[in-house]
Enzyme design. Structure first.
Site, PDB file in Angstrom:
ATOM      1  N   GLU A 293      41.344  30.941   7.954  1.00 11.93           N
ATOM      2  CA  GLU A 293      41.965  31.264   6.663  1.00 11.93           C
ATOM      3  C   GLU A 293      41.197  30.462   5.633  1.00 11.93           C
ATOM      4  O   GLU A 293      41.136  29.236   5.720  1.00 11.93           O
ATOM      5  CB  GLU A 293      43.453  30.911   6.672  1.00 11.93           C
ATOM      6  CG  GLU A 293      44.259  31.670   7.732  1.00 11.93           C
ATOM      7  CD  GLU A 293      44.122  33.182   7.673  1.00 11.93           C
ATOM      8  OE1 GLU A 293      43.879  33.727   6.579  1.00 11.93           O
ATOM      9  OE2 GLU A 293      44.211  33.833   8.731  1.00 11.93           O
ATOM     10  N   CYS A 327      45.513  27.026  -1.789  1.00  8.64           N
ATOM     11  CA  CYS A 327      44.600  28.164  -1.660  1.00  8.64           C
ATOM     12  C   CYS A 327      45.154  29.356  -2.418  1.00  8.64           C
ATOM     13  O   CYS A 327      44.424  30.245  -2.825  1.00  8.64           O
ATOM     14  CB  CYS A 327      44.419  28.501  -0.196  1.00  8.64           C
ATOM     15  SG  CYS A 327      45.982  28.484   0.670  1.00  8.64           S
TER      16      CYS A 327
END
Ligand code: NAD
Length: 543
Positions: A293, A327
Protein backbone atom coordinates in the site's frame (compact mmCIF):
# COMPACT_ATOMS: atom_id res chain seq x y z
CA UNK A 1 -6.79 -30.67 17.71
CA UNK A 2 -10.02 -28.68 17.72
CA UNK A 3 -12.87 -30.36 19.63
CA UNK A 4 -15.57 -27.96 18.57
CA UNK A 5 -16.42 -25.25 16.04
CA UNK A 6 -15.41 -22.15 17.95
CA UNK A 7 -16.81 -18.90 16.72
CA UNK A 8 -15.53 -15.33 16.78
CA UNK A 9 -18.44 -13.09 15.81
CA UNK A 10 -18.06 -9.58 14.36
CA UNK A 11 -16.53 -7.37 17.07
CA UNK A 12 -17.54 -3.76 17.71
CA UNK A 13 -15.08 -1.00 16.91
CA UNK A 14 -13.09 0.08 19.95
CA UNK A 15 -14.75 3.26 21.36
CA UNK A 16 -12.65 6.42 20.92
CA UNK A 17 -11.96 8.20 24.22
CA UNK A 18 -12.44 11.97 24.14
CA UNK A 19 -9.60 13.28 26.36
CA UNK A 20 -11.88 16.16 27.33
CA UNK A 21 -10.71 18.40 30.18
CA UNK A 22 -10.90 16.63 33.56
CA UNK A 23 -11.57 13.19 31.99
CA UNK A 24 -9.81 10.24 33.64
CA UNK A 25 -8.21 9.34 30.30
CA UNK A 26 -6.65 12.77 29.98
CA UNK A 27 -5.12 12.49 33.45
CA UNK A 28 -3.85 8.96 32.72
CA UNK A 29 -2.36 10.00 29.36
CA UNK A 30 -0.54 13.03 30.78
CA UNK A 31 0.89 10.75 33.49
CA UNK A 32 2.06 8.23 30.89
CA UNK A 33 3.75 10.98 28.85
CA UNK A 34 5.55 12.30 31.94
CA UNK A 35 6.61 8.73 32.83
CA UNK A 36 8.12 8.07 29.41
CA UNK A 37 9.89 11.41 29.33
CA UNK A 38 11.69 10.56 32.55
CA UNK A 39 13.16 7.39 31.03
CA UNK A 40 15.84 6.84 28.41
CA UNK A 41 14.89 3.58 26.69
CA UNK A 42 17.54 1.19 25.42
CA UNK A 43 15.67 -0.56 22.60
CA UNK A 44 17.01 -3.90 21.33
CA UNK A 45 16.09 -5.87 18.22
CA UNK A 46 14.03 -9.02 18.92
CA UNK A 47 15.26 -12.24 17.34
CA UNK A 48 13.89 -15.57 18.53
CA UNK A 49 12.40 -13.76 21.53
CA UNK A 50 15.84 -12.57 22.65
CA UNK A 51 16.84 -8.95 23.00
CA UNK A 52 19.73 -8.24 20.64
CA UNK A 53 21.97 -5.23 21.23
CA UNK A 54 24.78 -4.30 18.84
CA UNK A 55 26.14 -1.21 20.57
CA UNK A 56 25.56 0.85 17.40
CA UNK A 57 23.15 3.17 19.16
CA UNK A 58 20.90 5.57 17.24
CA UNK A 59 19.14 8.09 19.44
CA UNK A 60 15.43 8.83 19.28
CA UNK A 61 14.04 12.36 19.76
CA UNK A 62 10.47 13.67 19.69
CA UNK A 63 10.11 15.47 16.32
CA UNK A 64 8.59 18.44 18.22
CA UNK A 65 11.35 18.62 20.85
CA UNK A 66 14.59 17.57 19.22
CA UNK A 67 16.76 18.44 22.20
CA UNK A 68 15.07 15.77 24.33
CA UNK A 69 16.25 12.17 24.06
CA UNK A 70 13.64 9.43 24.48
CA UNK A 71 16.15 6.63 24.15
CA UNK A 72 18.06 4.84 21.45
CA UNK A 73 17.80 1.71 19.36
CA UNK A 74 20.51 -0.71 18.31
CA UNK A 75 21.22 -0.74 14.59
CA UNK A 76 21.69 -4.20 13.12
CA UNK A 77 23.19 -5.56 9.92
CA UNK A 78 23.02 -8.45 7.48
CA UNK A 79 23.82 -11.11 10.10
CA UNK A 80 20.81 -10.03 12.16
CA UNK A 81 18.46 -10.29 9.20
CA UNK A 82 19.89 -13.73 8.45
CA UNK A 83 19.43 -14.79 12.07
CA UNK A 84 15.84 -13.53 12.03
CA UNK A 85 15.09 -15.53 8.86
CA UNK A 86 16.74 -18.70 10.18
CA UNK A 87 14.97 -18.59 13.53
CA UNK A 88 11.59 -17.88 11.93
CA UNK A 89 11.97 -20.85 9.59
CA UNK A 90 12.82 -23.10 12.56
CA UNK A 91 9.57 -22.32 14.38
CA UNK A 92 7.39 -22.20 11.25
CA UNK A 93 6.07 -25.75 11.34
CA UNK A 94 5.11 -25.69 15.01
CA UNK A 95 3.47 -22.27 14.70
CA UNK A 96 1.53 -23.10 11.56
CA UNK A 97 0.22 -26.28 13.18
CA UNK A 98 -0.95 -24.56 16.35
CA UNK A 99 -4.75 -24.74 16.75
CA UNK A 100 -6.64 -21.70 15.52
CA UNK A 101 -8.12 -20.93 18.92
CA UNK A 102 -4.65 -20.78 20.51
CA UNK A 103 -3.32 -18.52 17.75
CA UNK A 104 -6.46 -16.36 17.85
CA UNK A 105 -6.32 -15.94 21.61
CA UNK A 106 -2.79 -14.53 21.49
CA UNK A 107 -3.98 -11.67 19.28
CA UNK A 108 -7.26 -11.18 21.16
CA UNK A 109 -5.29 -10.99 24.39
CA UNK A 110 -2.91 -8.46 22.84
CA UNK A 111 -5.96 -6.38 21.83
CA UNK A 112 -7.30 -6.47 25.38
CA UNK A 113 -3.91 -5.56 26.85
CA UNK A 114 -3.81 -2.59 24.49
CA UNK A 115 -7.34 -1.54 25.37
CA UNK A 116 -6.60 -1.57 29.09
CA UNK A 117 -3.16 -1.94 30.70
CA UNK A 118 -1.08 -0.42 27.87
CA UNK A 119 -3.53 2.00 26.24
CA UNK A 120 -2.02 5.19 27.63
CA UNK A 121 1.59 4.09 27.38
CA UNK A 122 1.06 3.14 23.72
CA UNK A 123 -0.65 6.46 22.98
CA UNK A 124 2.05 8.37 24.86
CA UNK A 125 4.79 6.53 22.94
CA UNK A 126 3.08 7.38 19.65
CA UNK A 127 2.61 11.02 20.68
CA UNK A 128 6.25 11.43 21.68
CA UNK A 129 7.92 9.28 19.05
CA UNK A 130 5.81 10.26 16.04
CA UNK A 131 4.50 13.71 17.15
CA UNK A 132 0.78 12.88 17.13
CA UNK A 133 -1.68 14.81 19.24
CA UNK A 134 -3.75 12.92 21.84
CA UNK A 135 -6.74 12.36 19.56
CA UNK A 136 -4.66 11.26 16.56
CA UNK A 137 -2.74 8.84 18.78
CA UNK A 138 -5.97 7.45 20.28
CA UNK A 139 -7.57 6.72 16.88
CA UNK A 140 -4.36 5.10 15.62
CA UNK A 141 -2.31 3.42 18.35
CA UNK A 142 -5.25 2.39 20.51
CA UNK A 143 -8.46 2.06 18.47
CA UNK A 144 -7.27 1.14 14.98
CA UNK A 145 -4.70 -1.30 16.26
CA UNK A 146 -7.17 -3.00 18.62
CA UNK A 147 -9.67 -3.18 15.75
CA UNK A 148 -7.11 -4.71 13.37
CA UNK A 149 -6.38 -7.47 15.89
CA UNK A 150 -10.00 -8.25 16.77
CA UNK A 151 -11.48 -7.93 13.28
CA UNK A 152 -8.75 -10.02 11.69
CA UNK A 153 -9.51 -12.85 14.13
CA UNK A 154 -13.15 -12.64 13.02
CA UNK A 155 -12.28 -12.45 9.29
CA UNK A 156 -9.89 -15.39 9.44
CA UNK A 157 -12.53 -17.44 11.23
CA UNK A 158 -14.92 -16.68 8.37
CA UNK A 159 -12.29 -17.72 5.82
CA UNK A 160 -11.66 -21.01 7.64
CA UNK A 161 -15.41 -21.69 7.43
CA UNK A 162 -15.35 -21.41 3.61
CA UNK A 163 -15.46 -24.98 2.35
CA UNK A 164 -16.19 -26.61 -1.00
CA UNK A 165 -19.31 -28.69 -1.68
CA UNK A 166 -19.14 -32.50 -1.63
CA UNK A 167 -20.86 -34.92 -3.99
CA UNK A 168 -22.35 -38.17 -2.61
CA UNK A 169 -19.68 -40.71 -1.60
CA UNK A 170 -16.91 -38.17 -1.17
CA UNK A 171 -15.88 -35.40 1.16
CA UNK A 172 -14.02 -32.29 0.04
CA UNK A 173 -12.32 -29.91 2.34
CA UNK A 174 -10.06 -26.91 2.13
CA UNK A 175 -7.14 -26.25 4.40
CA UNK A 176 -6.08 -22.62 4.64
CA UNK A 177 -2.34 -23.07 5.07
CA UNK A 178 0.18 -20.39 5.92
CA UNK A 179 2.85 -19.76 3.26
CA UNK A 180 5.82 -22.08 2.94
CA UNK A 181 8.60 -19.70 3.93
CA UNK A 182 8.91 -16.40 5.79
CA UNK A 183 7.01 -13.16 5.27
CA UNK A 184 8.83 -9.84 5.33
CA UNK A 185 6.88 -6.90 6.86
CA UNK A 186 8.25 -3.43 6.06
CA UNK A 187 6.28 -0.65 7.69
CA UNK A 188 6.00 3.17 7.55
CA UNK A 189 6.36 5.79 10.27
CA UNK A 190 2.93 7.33 10.16
CA UNK A 191 0.65 4.77 11.84
CA UNK A 192 1.52 2.67 14.87
CA UNK A 193 -1.47 0.51 13.88
CA UNK A 194 -0.10 -0.19 10.38
CA UNK A 195 3.31 -0.99 11.87
CA UNK A 196 1.75 -3.60 14.14
CA UNK A 197 -0.84 -4.91 11.68
CA UNK A 198 1.45 -5.85 8.82
CA UNK A 199 3.48 -8.43 10.77
CA UNK A 200 0.59 -9.62 12.97
CA UNK A 201 -1.99 -10.18 10.20
CA UNK A 202 0.47 -12.43 8.37
CA UNK A 203 1.47 -14.20 11.60
CA UNK A 204 -2.16 -14.77 12.56
CA UNK A 205 -2.58 -16.78 9.32
CA UNK A 206 0.14 -19.18 10.47
CA UNK A 207 3.14 -17.41 8.94
CA UNK A 208 6.48 -16.50 10.47
CA UNK A 209 7.66 -12.95 10.01
CA UNK A 210 10.71 -10.72 9.81
CA UNK A 211 9.55 -7.20 10.66
CA UNK A 212 11.46 -4.03 9.84
CA UNK A 213 9.65 -0.99 11.21
CA UNK A 214 10.43 2.55 10.07
CA UNK A 215 13.29 4.09 12.07
CA UNK A 216 10.85 6.81 13.12
CA UNK A 217 8.36 4.33 14.62
CA UNK A 218 10.70 2.03 16.56
CA UNK A 219 9.78 3.71 19.87
CA UNK A 220 6.13 2.55 19.76
CA UNK A 221 6.89 -0.67 17.82
CA UNK A 222 9.08 -1.76 20.74
CA UNK A 223 6.09 -1.63 23.10
CA UNK A 224 3.98 -3.69 20.69
CA UNK A 225 6.63 -6.44 20.68
CA UNK A 226 6.53 -6.50 24.48
CA UNK A 227 2.73 -6.74 24.43
CA UNK A 228 2.84 -9.66 21.96
CA UNK A 229 5.27 -11.47 24.25
CA UNK A 230 2.99 -10.90 27.25
CA UNK A 231 0.05 -12.13 25.18
CA UNK A 232 1.90 -15.42 24.61
CA UNK A 233 3.32 -15.16 21.09
CA UNK A 234 5.96 -17.90 20.82
CA UNK A 235 9.57 -16.83 20.31
CA UNK A 236 10.68 -16.50 16.70
CA UNK A 237 7.23 -16.04 15.13
CA UNK A 238 7.70 -12.28 14.70
CA UNK A 239 11.29 -11.03 14.73
CA UNK A 240 11.96 -7.30 14.69
CA UNK A 241 15.17 -5.93 13.17
CA UNK A 242 16.50 -2.43 12.52
CA UNK A 243 18.65 -2.32 9.42
CA UNK A 244 19.10 -0.09 6.41
CA UNK A 245 16.61 -0.77 3.62
CA UNK A 246 19.17 -1.96 1.04
CA UNK A 247 20.70 -4.44 3.56
CA UNK A 248 17.25 -5.80 4.32
CA UNK A 249 16.25 -6.12 0.67
CA UNK A 250 19.52 -7.68 -0.34
CA UNK A 251 19.25 -10.38 2.31
CA UNK A 252 15.53 -11.17 2.22
CA UNK A 253 14.82 -10.96 -1.50
CA UNK A 254 17.68 -13.31 -2.37
CA UNK A 255 16.56 -15.96 0.12
CA UNK A 256 15.01 -19.11 -1.41
CA UNK A 257 12.40 -19.25 1.37
CA UNK A 258 11.17 -15.68 0.87
CA UNK A 259 7.39 -16.18 0.70
CA UNK A 260 6.02 -12.65 0.55
CA UNK A 261 6.36 -9.00 1.46
CA UNK A 262 3.76 -6.99 3.37
CA UNK A 263 4.72 -3.40 2.72
CA UNK A 264 3.29 0.03 3.38
CA UNK A 265 5.30 3.09 2.43
CA UNK A 266 6.26 5.14 -0.58
CA UNK A 267 5.68 4.07 -4.18
CA UNK A 268 9.35 4.38 -5.14
CA UNK A 269 10.51 1.98 -2.39
CA UNK A 270 7.80 -0.53 -3.33
CA UNK A 271 8.72 -0.34 -7.03
CA UNK A 272 12.34 -0.97 -6.11
CA UNK A 273 11.35 -4.01 -4.03
CA UNK A 274 9.21 -5.43 -6.83
CA UNK A 275 12.17 -5.18 -9.23
CA UNK A 276 14.48 -6.94 -6.77
CA UNK A 277 11.93 -9.73 -6.32
CA UNK A 278 11.58 -10.06 -10.10
CA UNK A 279 15.34 -10.37 -10.51
CA UNK A 280 15.37 -13.26 -8.02
CA UNK A 281 12.21 -15.02 -9.17
CA UNK A 282 13.89 -18.23 -10.29
CA UNK A 283 15.59 -18.66 -6.89
CA UNK A 284 12.40 -19.01 -4.85
CA UNK A 285 10.72 -22.20 -3.69
CA UNK A 286 7.28 -20.60 -4.15
CA UNK A 287 5.99 -17.55 -6.02
CA UNK A 288 6.06 -14.81 -3.40
CA UNK A 289 3.07 -12.69 -2.47
CA UNK A 290 3.74 -8.99 -3.08
CA UNK A 291 1.42 -6.70 -1.15
CA UNK A 292 2.10 -2.98 -0.99
CA UNK A 293 0.00 0.00 0.00
CA UNK A 294 1.84 3.06 -1.22
CA UNK A 295 1.58 6.82 -1.89
CA UNK A 296 -1.34 9.11 -2.57
CA UNK A 297 -2.33 12.51 -3.93
CA UNK A 298 -5.78 12.62 -2.50
CA UNK A 299 -8.43 14.95 -3.87
CA UNK A 300 -11.49 16.83 -2.69
CA UNK A 301 -13.78 17.68 -5.60
CA UNK A 302 -16.39 20.29 -4.78
CA UNK A 303 -19.62 20.71 -6.78
CA UNK A 304 -21.33 24.12 -7.15
CA UNK A 305 -24.18 22.81 -4.94
CA UNK A 306 -21.88 22.01 -2.01
CA UNK A 307 -22.43 23.35 1.48
CA UNK A 308 -19.57 25.77 2.19
CA UNK A 309 -19.12 24.79 5.86
CA UNK A 310 -18.93 21.08 4.93
CA UNK A 311 -16.19 21.88 2.39
CA UNK A 312 -14.17 23.96 4.85
CA UNK A 313 -14.34 21.33 7.64
CA UNK A 314 -13.42 18.52 5.22
CA UNK A 315 -10.41 20.46 3.94
CA UNK A 316 -9.23 21.69 7.35
CA UNK A 317 -9.37 18.25 8.94
CA UNK A 318 -8.56 16.25 5.82
CA UNK A 319 -5.45 18.22 4.94
CA UNK A 320 -3.95 19.15 8.29
CA UNK A 321 -4.66 16.45 10.88
CA UNK A 322 -1.40 14.71 11.72
CA UNK A 323 0.35 17.44 9.72
CA UNK A 324 -0.94 16.02 6.44
CA UNK A 325 1.17 12.90 7.00
CA UNK A 326 -1.64 10.45 6.36
CA UNK A 327 -1.47 8.62 3.07
CA UNK A 328 -5.14 9.63 2.73
CA UNK A 329 -4.62 13.35 3.48
CA UNK A 330 -6.46 15.83 1.24
CA UNK A 331 -3.73 17.52 -0.75
CA UNK A 332 -5.50 18.89 -3.85
CA UNK A 333 -8.90 20.53 -3.92
CA UNK A 334 -11.06 21.69 -6.83
CA UNK A 335 -13.39 24.57 -5.95
CA UNK A 336 -16.22 25.79 -8.23
CA UNK A 337 -16.06 29.51 -9.03
CA UNK A 338 -19.50 30.24 -7.51
CA UNK A 339 -18.40 29.44 -3.93
CA UNK A 340 -14.58 29.50 -4.19
CA UNK A 341 -14.26 32.99 -2.67
CA UNK A 342 -16.29 32.11 0.41
CA UNK A 343 -14.59 28.72 0.89
CA UNK A 344 -11.14 30.34 0.70
CA UNK A 345 -12.10 33.06 3.17
CA UNK A 346 -13.43 30.58 5.73
CA UNK A 347 -10.61 28.11 5.16
CA UNK A 348 -8.01 30.80 5.80
CA UNK A 349 -9.82 31.73 9.04
CA UNK A 350 -9.94 28.08 10.12
CA UNK A 351 -6.24 27.53 9.39
CA UNK A 352 -5.27 30.73 11.18
CA UNK A 353 -7.04 29.42 14.29
CA UNK A 354 -5.01 26.19 14.34
CA UNK A 355 -2.33 26.17 17.00
CA UNK A 356 1.02 24.59 16.10
CA UNK A 357 3.34 23.13 18.74
CA UNK A 358 4.21 20.28 21.08
CA UNK A 359 1.90 17.31 21.62
CA UNK A 360 2.15 17.90 25.36
CA UNK A 361 0.01 21.01 25.04
CA UNK A 362 -3.35 19.46 24.15
CA UNK A 363 -4.61 22.69 22.58
CA UNK A 364 -2.24 22.23 19.61
CA UNK A 365 -4.06 20.90 16.55
CA UNK A 366 -0.86 20.66 14.48
CA UNK A 367 2.42 19.20 15.75
CA UNK A 368 5.80 18.58 14.12
CA UNK A 369 6.54 16.69 10.92
CA UNK A 370 8.44 13.46 11.36
CA UNK A 371 12.05 14.27 10.48
CA UNK A 372 14.52 16.84 9.22
CA UNK A 373 14.54 15.16 5.82
CA UNK A 374 10.79 15.44 5.60
CA UNK A 375 10.86 19.05 6.88
CA UNK A 376 13.40 20.04 4.21
CA UNK A 377 11.36 18.39 1.46
CA UNK A 378 8.14 20.15 2.50
CA UNK A 379 9.95 23.50 2.90
CA UNK A 380 11.38 23.20 -0.62
CA UNK A 381 7.87 22.82 -2.12
CA UNK A 382 6.65 25.86 -0.15
CA UNK A 383 9.69 27.94 -1.16
CA UNK A 384 9.15 27.04 -4.78
CA UNK A 385 5.47 28.02 -4.58
CA UNK A 386 6.49 31.39 -3.07
CA UNK A 387 8.56 32.09 -6.19
CA UNK A 388 6.35 30.60 -8.90
CA UNK A 389 3.98 32.89 -10.81
CA UNK A 390 1.41 30.12 -11.05
CA UNK A 391 1.18 29.76 -7.27
CA UNK A 392 0.25 31.93 -4.34
CA UNK A 393 0.39 31.17 -0.60
CA UNK A 394 -3.09 31.86 0.79
CA UNK A 395 -2.22 31.11 4.41
CA UNK A 396 0.74 29.63 6.31
CA UNK A 397 4.01 29.22 4.45
CA UNK A 398 6.34 29.56 7.44
CA UNK A 399 8.46 26.85 8.98
CA UNK A 400 11.20 26.47 11.56
CA UNK A 401 13.37 23.61 12.82
CA UNK A 402 14.80 25.42 15.82
CA UNK A 403 12.89 23.48 18.51
CA UNK A 404 11.31 20.78 16.38
CA UNK A 405 10.30 20.22 12.77
CA UNK A 406 7.40 22.67 12.63
CA UNK A 407 5.67 23.60 9.38
CA UNK A 408 2.65 25.90 9.46
CA UNK A 409 -0.47 24.48 7.85
CA UNK A 410 -0.22 25.98 4.38
CA UNK A 411 -2.72 26.53 1.59
CA UNK A 412 -1.37 27.20 -1.90
CA UNK A 413 -3.65 28.51 -4.62
CA UNK A 414 -2.68 27.75 -8.18
CA UNK A 415 -3.93 28.88 -11.56
CA UNK A 416 -2.51 25.73 -13.17
CA UNK A 417 -4.43 22.52 -12.35
CA UNK A 418 -1.30 20.51 -13.24
CA UNK A 419 0.99 22.59 -11.03
CA UNK A 420 3.67 20.56 -9.21
CA UNK A 421 1.90 20.58 -5.84
CA UNK A 422 -1.35 19.39 -7.48
CA UNK A 423 0.46 16.28 -8.77
CA UNK A 424 3.26 15.19 -6.40
CA UNK A 425 2.93 13.65 -2.94
CA UNK A 426 4.42 16.14 -0.45
CA UNK A 427 3.42 14.31 2.76
CA UNK A 428 3.14 17.41 4.91
CA UNK A 429 0.62 20.09 5.94
CA UNK A 430 0.27 21.57 2.46
CA UNK A 431 -3.00 21.79 0.54
CA UNK A 432 -3.21 23.15 -3.01
CA UNK A 433 -6.45 24.50 -4.38
CA UNK A 434 -7.55 25.22 -7.91
CA UNK A 435 -10.70 27.12 -8.86
CA UNK A 436 -12.60 25.81 -11.87
CA UNK A 437 -15.46 27.49 -13.79
CA UNK A 438 -18.69 26.35 -12.08
CA UNK A 439 -20.14 25.50 -15.52
CA UNK A 440 -17.33 23.01 -16.21
CA UNK A 441 -18.08 20.40 -13.52
CA UNK A 442 -18.02 17.33 -15.76
CA UNK A 443 -14.84 18.41 -17.54
CA UNK A 444 -13.17 19.03 -14.20
CA UNK A 445 -13.98 15.47 -13.10
CA UNK A 446 -11.82 14.31 -16.05
CA UNK A 447 -9.08 16.62 -14.83
CA UNK A 448 -9.26 15.13 -11.31
CA UNK A 449 -8.97 11.66 -12.80
CA UNK A 450 -6.04 12.49 -15.08
CA UNK A 451 -3.90 14.70 -12.87
CA UNK A 452 -2.09 12.26 -10.62
CA UNK A 453 -0.58 8.80 -11.01
CA UNK A 454 -2.03 7.84 -7.60
CA UNK A 455 -5.51 6.54 -6.78
CA UNK A 456 -5.75 6.20 -3.01
CA UNK A 457 -8.52 8.37 -1.56
CA UNK A 458 -10.79 11.13 -2.79
CA UNK A 459 -13.99 12.94 -1.89
CA UNK A 460 -16.91 14.56 -3.66
CA UNK A 461 -18.78 17.27 -1.79
CA UNK A 462 -22.18 18.12 -3.27
CA UNK A 463 -25.86 18.36 -2.45
CA UNK A 464 -27.02 17.67 -6.00
CA UNK A 465 -27.59 13.89 -6.26
CA UNK A 466 -26.98 13.73 -10.00
CA UNK A 467 -23.64 15.42 -9.48
CA UNK A 468 -22.75 12.83 -6.81
CA UNK A 469 -23.71 9.99 -9.13
CA UNK A 470 -21.69 11.44 -12.02
CA UNK A 471 -18.60 11.86 -9.82
CA UNK A 472 -18.99 8.35 -8.41
CA UNK A 473 -18.99 6.94 -11.95
CA UNK A 474 -16.35 9.14 -13.55
CA UNK A 475 -13.95 8.79 -10.63
CA UNK A 476 -14.46 5.02 -10.29
CA UNK A 477 -10.75 4.29 -10.75
CA UNK A 478 -9.40 7.52 -9.23
CA UNK A 479 -9.56 6.30 -5.62
CA UNK A 480 -9.70 2.99 -3.75
CA UNK A 481 -11.48 4.79 -0.89
CA UNK A 482 -14.10 7.28 -2.10
CA UNK A 483 -16.00 9.59 0.21
CA UNK A 484 -19.27 11.45 -0.36
CA UNK A 485 -19.73 14.61 1.69
CA UNK A 486 -16.88 13.71 4.02
CA UNK A 487 -13.14 14.22 4.31
CA UNK A 488 -10.98 11.62 2.53
CA UNK A 489 -9.24 10.46 5.75
CA UNK A 490 -10.20 8.43 8.81
CA UNK A 491 -10.97 4.93 7.47
CA UNK A 492 -12.23 2.64 10.23
CA UNK A 493 -11.37 -1.08 10.33
CA UNK A 494 -14.37 -3.21 9.37
CA UNK A 495 -16.24 -0.16 8.03
CA UNK A 496 -14.08 1.23 5.22
CA UNK A 497 -11.51 -1.41 4.14
CA UNK A 498 -8.50 0.62 3.08
CA UNK A 499 -6.28 0.71 0.00
CA UNK A 500 -5.87 2.29 -3.42
CA UNK A 501 -4.93 1.25 -6.93
CA UNK A 502 -2.75 2.65 -9.74
CA UNK A 503 0.52 3.89 -8.14
CA UNK A 504 -1.09 3.71 -4.69
CA UNK A 505 -0.59 -0.02 -4.32
CA UNK A 506 -1.95 -3.48 -4.84
CA UNK A 507 -5.27 -2.58 -3.16
CA UNK A 508 -5.35 -5.61 -0.88
CA UNK A 509 -7.48 -3.68 1.62
CA UNK A 510 -5.92 -3.73 5.06
CA UNK A 511 -8.38 -4.64 7.78
CA UNK A 512 -10.48 -6.91 5.57
CA UNK A 513 -10.68 -10.52 4.49
CA UNK A 514 -9.11 -9.60 1.14
CA UNK A 515 -5.80 -8.88 2.82
CA UNK A 516 -5.76 -12.12 4.81
CA UNK A 517 -6.24 -14.23 1.66
CA UNK A 518 -2.81 -13.01 0.53
CA UNK A 519 -1.15 -14.73 3.49
CA UNK A 520 -2.88 -18.05 2.93
CA UNK A 521 -2.28 -20.86 0.46
CA UNK A 522 -5.22 -23.22 0.16
CA UNK A 523 -4.88 -27.00 -0.02
CA UNK A 524 -7.88 -28.92 -1.36
CA UNK A 525 -8.36 -32.42 0.02
CA UNK A 526 -10.75 -34.91 -1.59
CA UNK A 527 -11.56 -38.15 0.22
CA UNK A 528 -13.49 -40.98 -1.46
CA UNK A 529 -15.37 -43.28 0.92
CA UNK A 530 -16.07 -46.23 -1.37
CA UNK A 531 -13.41 -46.05 -4.07
CA UNK A 532 -13.84 -47.86 -7.44
CA UNK A 533 -12.12 -51.20 -7.78
CA UNK A 534 -12.26 -51.53 -11.56
CA UNK A 535 -10.84 -49.01 -14.04
CA UNK A 536 -13.49 -49.79 -16.69
CA UNK A 537 -16.44 -47.43 -17.20
CA UNK A 538 -19.86 -48.84 -18.27
CA UNK A 539 -19.66 -47.04 -21.66
CA UNK A 540 -16.81 -49.36 -22.66
CA UNK A 541 -19.31 -52.23 -23.16
CA UNK A 542 -20.29 -52.16 -26.86
CA UNK A 543 -23.65 -53.94 -26.82
P1 NAD B 1 9.14 5.00 3.12
O1 NAD B 1 8.84 4.41 1.81
O2 NAD B 1 10.22 6.01 3.21
O3 NAD B 1 9.53 3.84 4.16
C1 NAD B 1 8.68 2.74 4.38
C2 NAD B 1 9.52 1.59 4.92
O4 NAD B 1 10.40 1.13 3.89
C3 NAD B 1 10.41 2.00 6.10
O5 NAD B 1 10.46 0.95 7.04
C4 NAD B 1 11.75 2.19 5.43
O6 NAD B 1 12.85 2.07 6.29
C5 NAD B 1 11.73 1.08 4.39
N1 NAD B 1 12.66 1.23 3.27
C6 NAD B 1 13.11 2.39 2.72
N2 NAD B 1 13.94 2.12 1.68
C7 NAD B 1 14.01 0.77 1.57
C8 NAD B 1 14.69 -0.12 0.69
N3 NAD B 1 15.48 0.32 -0.29
N4 NAD B 1 14.51 -1.46 0.86
C9 NAD B 1 13.71 -1.93 1.85
N5 NAD B 1 13.05 -1.12 2.73
C10 NAD B 1 13.19 0.20 2.58
O7 NAD B 1 7.75 5.60 3.70
P2 NAD B 1 7.47 6.42 5.03
O8 NAD B 1 8.09 7.78 4.89
O9 NAD B 1 7.79 5.63 6.24
O10 NAD B 1 5.88 6.55 4.95
C11 NAD B 1 5.27 7.48 4.12
C12 NAD B 1 4.80 6.86 2.82
O11 NAD B 1 3.95 5.76 3.10
C13 NAD B 1 3.96 7.81 1.99
O12 NAD B 1 4.29 7.67 0.64
C14 NAD B 1 2.53 7.35 2.26
O13 NAD B 1 1.61 7.69 1.25
C15 NAD B 1 2.73 5.88 2.39
N6 NAD B 1 1.64 5.25 3.15
C16 NAD B 1 0.69 4.58 2.45
C17 NAD B 1 -0.37 3.99 3.11
C18 NAD B 1 -1.45 3.25 2.35
O14 NAD B 1 -2.24 2.55 2.96
N7 NAD B 1 -1.50 3.37 1.03
C19 NAD B 1 -0.45 4.08 4.51
C20 NAD B 1 0.55 4.76 5.19
C21 NAD B 1 1.60 5.33 4.50
Amino acid sequence: MQLGYFDYPVPSNEPVLSYAPGSPEKIALKKAIAGLKKKTLDIPMYINGKSVRTGKKISIHPPHEIKHTLGHYHLGGKTHVEAAITTSLKVREKWSNMSWESRAHIFLKAADLLATKYRFEMNAATMLGQSKNAYQAEIDAACELIDFLRFNVHFLTEIYKQQPVSAPGIHNRMEWRGLEGFVLAVTPFNFTAIGANLPSSAAMCGNVVVWKPSDAQIYSANLFMQILKEAGLPDGVINMVYVDGPVLGDTCFKHPHFAGVHFTGSTSVFNHMWKQIGENISNYKSYPRIVGETGGKDFVMVHPSANVETVVAALARGAFEYQGQKCSAASRAYLPSNIAGLVKEKLVQAVQSMKVGSVEDFSNFVNAVISEKSFDKIASYINKAKKDKKAKILVGGNFSKKLGYFVEPTVIETSDPKYLTMCEEIFGPVLTIYTYPATKYEKTLDLVNDTSKYALTGAIIAQDREAIELATQKLRHSAGNFYINDKPTGAVVGQQPFGGARASGTNDKAGSMLNLYRWLSARTIKETFNPPTDYKYPFLNEA
